[in-house]
Write a protein that holds these residues in place. Structure first.
Motif, PDB file in Angstrom:
ATOM      1  N   ASN A 111       0.808  -1.221   0.000  1.00 48.17           N
ATOM      2  CA  ASN A 111       0.000   0.000   0.000  1.00 48.17           C
ATOM      3  C   ASN A 111       0.841   1.270   0.000  1.00 48.17           C
ATOM      4  O   ASN A 111       0.328   2.360   0.239  1.00 48.17           O
ATOM      5  CB  ASN A 111      -0.933  -0.001   1.219  1.00 48.17           C
ATOM      6  CG  ASN A 111      -2.124  -0.917   1.034  1.00 48.17           C
ATOM      7  OD1 ASN A 111      -3.141  -0.531   0.470  1.00 48.17           O
ATOM      8  ND2 ASN A 111      -1.994  -2.146   1.503  1.00 48.17           N
ATOM      9  N   ARG A 112       2.128   1.127  -0.292  1.00 49.31           N
ATOM     10  CA  ARG A 112       3.003   2.310  -0.291  1.00 49.31           C
ATOM     11  C   ARG A 112       2.509   3.379  -1.267  1.00 49.31           C
ATOM     12  O   ARG A 112       2.499   4.567  -0.954  1.00 49.31           O
ATOM     13  CB  ARG A 112       4.419   1.910  -0.688  1.00 49.31           C
ATOM     14  CG  ARG A 112       5.162   1.078   0.330  1.00 49.31           C
ATOM     15  CD  ARG A 112       6.609   1.024  -0.082  1.00 49.31           C
ATOM     16  NE  ARG A 112       7.363  -0.009   0.593  1.00 49.31           N
ATOM     17  CZ  ARG A 112       8.669   0.061   0.787  1.00 49.31           C
ATOM     18  NH1 ARG A 112       9.349   1.101   0.351  1.00 49.31           N
ATOM     19  NH2 ARG A 112       9.321  -0.906   1.397  1.00 49.31           N
ATOM     20  N   ALA A 113       2.133   2.957  -2.466  1.00 52.96           N
ATOM     21  CA  ALA A 113       1.742   3.931  -3.494  1.00 52.96           C
ATOM     22  C   ALA A 113       0.496   4.708  -3.091  1.00 52.96           C
ATOM     23  O   ALA A 113       0.275   5.832  -3.558  1.00 52.96           O
ATOM     24  CB  ALA A 113       1.514   3.218  -4.825  1.00 52.96           C
ATOM     25  N   ILE A 158       6.409   5.667   6.332  1.00 53.16           N
ATOM     26  CA  ILE A 158       5.039   5.272   6.003  1.00 53.16           C
ATOM     27  C   ILE A 158       4.580   4.319   7.093  1.00 53.16           C
ATOM     28  O   ILE A 158       5.259   3.320   7.379  1.00 53.16           O
ATOM     29  CB  ILE A 158       4.946   4.577   4.629  1.00 53.16           C
ATOM     30  CG1 ILE A 158       5.386   5.536   3.519  1.00 53.16           C
ATOM     31  CG2 ILE A 158       3.522   4.099   4.376  1.00 53.16           C
ATOM     32  CD1 ILE A 158       5.440   4.874   2.154  1.00 53.16           C
ATOM     33  N   ALA A 159       3.449   4.632   7.716  1.00 54.74           N
ATOM     34  CA  ALA A 159       2.915   3.789   8.780  1.00 54.74           C
ATOM     35  C   ALA A 159       1.481   3.406   8.458  1.00 54.74           C
ATOM     36  O   ALA A 159       0.783   4.096   7.707  1.00 54.74           O
ATOM     37  CB  ALA A 159       2.982   4.513  10.123  1.00 54.74           C
ATOM     38  N   ASP A 208      -7.428   8.124  11.180  1.00 54.78           N
ATOM     39  CA  ASP A 208      -6.080   8.496  10.750  1.00 54.78           C
ATOM     40  C   ASP A 208      -5.168   8.576  11.970  1.00 54.78           C
ATOM     41  O   ASP A 208      -4.828   9.671  12.443  1.00 54.78           O
ATOM     42  CB  ASP A 208      -6.100   9.835  10.012  1.00 54.78           C
ATOM     43  CG  ASP A 208      -6.887   9.757   8.710  1.00 54.78           C
ATOM     44  OD1 ASP A 208      -6.505   8.968   7.841  1.00 54.78           O
ATOM     45  OD2 ASP A 208      -7.890  10.482   8.586  1.00 54.78           O
ATOM     46  N   TYR A 209      -4.786   7.420  12.485  1.00 59.87           N
ATOM     47  CA  TYR A 209      -3.898   7.399  13.652  1.00 59.87           C
ATOM     48  C   TYR A 209      -2.509   7.892  13.257  1.00 59.87           C
ATOM     49  O   TYR A 209      -1.929   7.419  12.279  1.00 59.87           O
ATOM     50  CB  TYR A 209      -3.795   5.989  14.229  1.00 59.87           C
ATOM     51  CG  TYR A 209      -2.767   5.891  15.332  1.00 59.87           C
ATOM     52  CD1 TYR A 209      -3.071   6.310  16.624  1.00 59.87           C
ATOM     53  CD2 TYR A 209      -1.491   5.410  15.070  1.00 59.87           C
ATOM     54  CE1 TYR A 209      -2.123   6.247  17.624  1.00 59.87           C
ATOM     55  CE2 TYR A 209      -0.538   5.343  16.071  1.00 59.87           C
ATOM     56  CZ  TYR A 209      -0.859   5.764  17.351  1.00 59.87           C
ATOM     57  OH  TYR A 209       0.088   5.711  18.334  1.00 59.87           O
ATOM     58  N   GLN A 210      -1.981   8.834  14.028  1.00 68.13           N
ATOM     59  CA  GLN A 210      -0.702   9.459  13.684  1.00 68.13           C
ATOM     60  C   GLN A 210       0.275   9.412  14.848  1.00 68.13           C
ATOM     61  O   GLN A 210      -0.129   9.424  16.016  1.00 68.13           O
ATOM     62  CB  GLN A 210      -0.923  10.917  13.274  1.00 68.13           C
ATOM     63  CG  GLN A 210      -1.875  11.079  12.104  1.00 68.13           C
ATOM     64  CD  GLN A 210      -2.322  12.506  11.900  1.00 68.13           C
ATOM     65  OE1 GLN A 210      -1.512  13.425  11.891  1.00 68.13           O
ATOM     66  NE2 GLN A 210      -3.624  12.699  11.737  1.00 68.13           N
ATOM     67  N   LYS A 218       3.809   9.719   6.148  1.00 70.42           N
ATOM     68  CA  LYS A 218       2.564   9.396   5.469  1.00 70.42           C
ATOM     69  C   LYS A 218       1.903   8.189   6.129  1.00 70.42           C
ATOM     70  O   LYS A 218       2.546   7.417   6.842  1.00 70.42           O
ATOM     71  CB  LYS A 218       2.827   9.099   3.985  1.00 70.42           C
ATOM     72  CG  LYS A 218       3.284  10.316   3.183  1.00 70.42           C
ATOM     73  CD  LYS A 218       3.539   9.959   1.727  1.00 70.42           C
ATOM     74  CE  LYS A 218       3.973  11.190   0.931  1.00 70.42           C
ATOM     75  NZ  LYS A 218       4.294  10.852  -0.472  1.00 70.42           N
ATOM     76  N   LEU A 219       0.622   8.041   5.839  1.00 67.75           N
ATOM     77  CA  LEU A 219      -0.156   6.912   6.331  1.00 67.75           C
ATOM     78  C   LEU A 219      -0.681   6.089   5.157  1.00 67.75           C
ATOM     79  O   LEU A 219      -0.877   6.606   4.063  1.00 67.75           O
ATOM     80  CB  LEU A 219      -1.353   7.396   7.155  1.00 67.75           C
ATOM     81  CG  LEU A 219      -1.080   8.192   8.430  1.00 67.75           C
ATOM     82  CD1 LEU A 219      -2.398   8.611   9.066  1.00 67.75           C
ATOM     83  CD2 LEU A 219      -0.252   7.368   9.411  1.00 67.75           C
TER      84      LEU A 219
END
Length: 745
Positions: A144-146, A310-311, A318-320, A341-342
């Motif tokens: 799911n990086r992209a 990226i997490a 949207d957990y940050q 990024k998420l």
């Protein structure tokens, strides 16, 4: 008012220790009521899809089963996103148990069986038959990086990465020494000894007393009131003891919602406790994929630093975390670029886990710094000193204090770093390769608004109280120490009350801010009591303190004494009799200084040194020594403080070598959801841990000069271990945990 400091700054046993070791301490699932019913959660068998049918007939036919709650019969609530009150909720739409047929993560609760006994409820739960329409789960972060995106800033409570400074890309391209690698950290689950549990006592007339496994009772109260449209005066939350949490208890978990639903609908008391398996269905430290790029001159001085991460997060929130920000100020560098990024995956929302963000981001940075040290031919400790930051370059602020140099110096001396052989694989004993590694640790030194009450009785007993929690850190003890010193009474005469919404409001216990926040509030409340007492003492006929002010008296052994002439004194009891009172009390609120926050950056720092021994044939790693040197302002209790750092180090060793929640991406489920297969360090894994507290005076970070210790112990530990493994084996492992296959594969 001068204080005697007989207790603060010394090593003291926990005042709550006897209650814990004798069983007198009661936890959320140990409170009871005459009409108590028991709820057992039925978890979904799929990760993504929808429930098409639920057959509860067999469960309801069991004598003693009272009700089965599903999305088909759940009572309506007042829950709307805009009025949802949860102090630590990330942006998005919070999970709503039994809200509808959709399944968004593995193990999602699909039913609650309530019965007259736990065994009957468990049996009834086994009889509930659920039919699903299953979709293909999407749980692979790498794939799911992209689709990763910059998270929204609204309501996150997390500082976004600062804007780039200088020309990071250009400086990296022209740097004589370049290091650029990818680092990964696996999912970790909290797994405290006490599972999540809620006992909801029905008091009649819609009033509830709730015993919840939570790190902030006011958070539970706000959650319940907003979701069920109840008045705060009708919901009292009490949670005097917590059996470990590490951040998993910051947010109300779904067992609370289910227990309240059942109690309100059935008009009786209900307890719901999650199983160990169900503990793996929620809160965890998210997996992260990071790239760190370091450009340096021939001497190893940084010219460019770029850190990307990226997490994973859930599909509904949207957990940050602050993963990359640390790289913007930990070292001096003119050209910096940070990116975070998420990516949404089909799991429950991650949760804060001891040093959230820092334990992840600092690991990548500190391993990269070790790689730079080898590339530049510079000792790893010397490299950090050459790049030492005297101010926070990320926010262009001075530090309130920073004794990191002393941490390096004292830690290295105690560890014996000067005897380290430079080359990897150059130190051994028999069949074991020996490696020495180091890393820097950092964590924010917060102070939050906090209220506390002090009540002194004429018999010389003192009660201090606030609603914050003690999740095993020693809060009961340090607040007792502060109160005892402030009013000059024996600590045995102090009772500290915590974790009750009937007490003055204090923040949730997390972020390493409890000591600075609630400790300052307790000291202020005791000072206000002292001021009242002195006023009474001054009004006594021919008082020896008639003209004294608070700045020139001390409170010692139940007496108010003139500081420069102790023979001039009045007993506290005489002062209270003269005032015609049996008790004196005050409630005060401590607040952080806005001016200080605007002008200064406040952090706790550490230097972590680790020794590993690696079996050359089998690849088994043992961490045989750790020295953690910490600068954390004023240390309130040397014993509980040391315990906090040791606990953090143990968790850091677990992250480095053992802890990993393994997702089967075909099923979208965590497969090792038990203590048999989710490995954590045990006694045999832990050897010598030495903690050094470096002297650090800080008159800006909080009124009592204390910085938090809950998180700093874990930050940097995993990196120090990973760097030691490289020094021992010559094999650079950039993905934790470092398991045998990564060493000998």
């Amino acid at each position: 008012m001068a204080t005697t400091n007989l207790y603060v700054g010394t090593a003291r046993n926990r005042v709550d220790g006897p209650a814990k070791v004798t069983g007198a301490a009661k936890y959320a699932a140990e409170f009871t009521a005459p009409d108590l019913a028991y709820g057992v959660v039925v978890s979904s068998a799929i990760t993504r899809g929808r429930v098409t049918a639920i057959d509860t007939a067999a469960a309801l036919a069991v004598p003693g089963v009272i009700q089965v709650f599903t999305h088909e019969n759940r009572p309506r609530t007042a829950w709307l996103d805009y009025n949802y009150r949860d102090q630590v909720a990330p942006p998005g739409s919070p999970f709503r148990a039994l809200h509808g047929p959709e399944i968004t993560f593995g193990g999602q609760p699909v039913a609650l069986v309530v019965a007259e006994s736990f065994d009957l409820a468990r049996h009834g739960a086994s009889l509930v038959k659920v039919t699903y329409e299953e979709d293909v789960p999407n749980t692979d972060l790498d794939r799911n990086r992209a689709a990763a995106y910059v998270p929204p800033k609204k309501r996150s409570g997390i500082k976004p990465p600062p804007d780039p400074r200088g020309d990071p890309e250009g400086a990296f391209a022209s740097a004589p020494i370049q290091v650029r690698h990818e680092y990964k950290q696996a999912v970790e689950h909290h797994n405290p000894m006490e599972p999540h549990a809620s006992t909801v006592i029905w008091e009649g007339d819609g009033k509830l007393t709730i015993h919840d496994k939570i790190q902030g009772v006011n958070n539970t109260q706000g959650y319940v009131c907003s979701v069920f449209n109840l008045k705060p005066e009708d919901v009292r939350v009490i949670s005097p003891y917590i059996g470990g949490a590490f951040g998993s208890g910051l947010r109300p978990q779904y067992q609370l919602f289910l227990a309240v639903v059942a109690a309100l609908e059935l008009k009786r008391s209900v307890r719901v406790v999650l199983t160990r398996d169900q503990m793996f269905t929620h809160g965890y430290r998210p997996e992260a994929i990071q790239t760190v790029s370091l450009g340096a001159d021939q001497d190893g001085r940084l010219q460019s630093l770029m850190h990307e991460a990226i997490a994973g997060t859930s599909t509904f929130e949207d957990y940050q975390e602050s993963v990359v920000n640390w790289s913007g100020f930990l070292y001096r560098c003119p050209n910096v670029k940070l990116d975070y990024k998420l990516a949404k995956i089909d799991t429950y929302t991650p949760a804060d886990m001891r040093a959230p963000g820092a334990a992840t981001g600092v690991f990548a940075l500190e391993v990269a710094m070790d790689e730079l040290a080898y590339a530049a031919g510079v000792d790893p400790l010397e490299l950090r000193l050459r790049n030492y930051a005297e101010r926070d370059e990320g926010e262009n602020k001075e530090f309130t204090s920073k004794a990191l140099r002393a941490c390096y110096e004292e830690g290295a001396a105690r560890f014996g770093w000067a005897r380290r052989s430079t080359e990897p694989r150059s130190m051994r004993e028999g069949r074991e390769l020996i490696g020495w590694g180091l890393a820097t640790g950092v964590w924010e030194a917060y102070m939050m608004k906090s209220s506390a009450r002090a009540r002194l009785s004429i018999d010389g007993s003192l009660e201090v109280a606030c609603s914050t929690a003690d999740l095993g850190t020693g809060t009961y003890t340090i607040l007792s120490q502060i109160g005892a010193d402030a009013l000059g009474i024996p600590i045995e005469r102090v009772q500290t009350r915590l974790s009750d919404t009937a007490l003055p409001e204090a923040p949730i216990a997390g972020g390493s801010w409890t000591a600075a926040s609630s400790g300052s509030a307790v000291e202020m409340a005791c000072r206000a009591v002292a001021e009242q007492l002195l006023g009474m003492a001054r009004r006594i006929d021919d008082s020896p303190l008639a003209n004294a002010d608070l700045a020139h008296v001390t409170f010692v052994n139940g007496e108010i004494r003139l500081a420069d002439d102790p023979s001039r004194k009045v007993s506290i009891a005489d002062a209270m009799r003269a005032g015609g009172v049996e008790t004196v009390e005050a409630t005060e609120t401590a607040k952080p200084s806005l001016l200080t926050q605007l002008r200064f950056a406040a952090y706790t720092h550490s230097a972590v040194f680790a020794e590993v021994r690696v079996d050359e044939d089998l690849g088994v790693v043992r961490v045989t020594r750790v020295v953690s040197a910490v600068a954390a302002g004023k240390i309130l209790n040397l014993k509980t403080a040391r315990s906090q750092i040791m606990g953090g180090v143990v968790m850091g060793i677990g992250a480095a070598l053992e802890e990993e929640s393994m997702l089967d991406h075909n099923l979208g489920r965590f497969m090792n959801h038990n203590f048999g297969e989710y490995h954590v360090p045990v006694n045999a894994d832990i050897h010598d841990i030495e903690v050094i507290f470096v002297d650090e005076h800080d008159d800006k970070v909080s009124p009592i000069g204390a910085k938090g210790l809950g998180e700093i112990g874990i930050v940097g530990t995993a990196a120090a271990v990973a760097n030691a493994v490289f020094h021992a084996t010559g094999r650079r492992v950039r993905e934790i945990p470092i398991t045998i296959d990564k060493i000998i594969g």
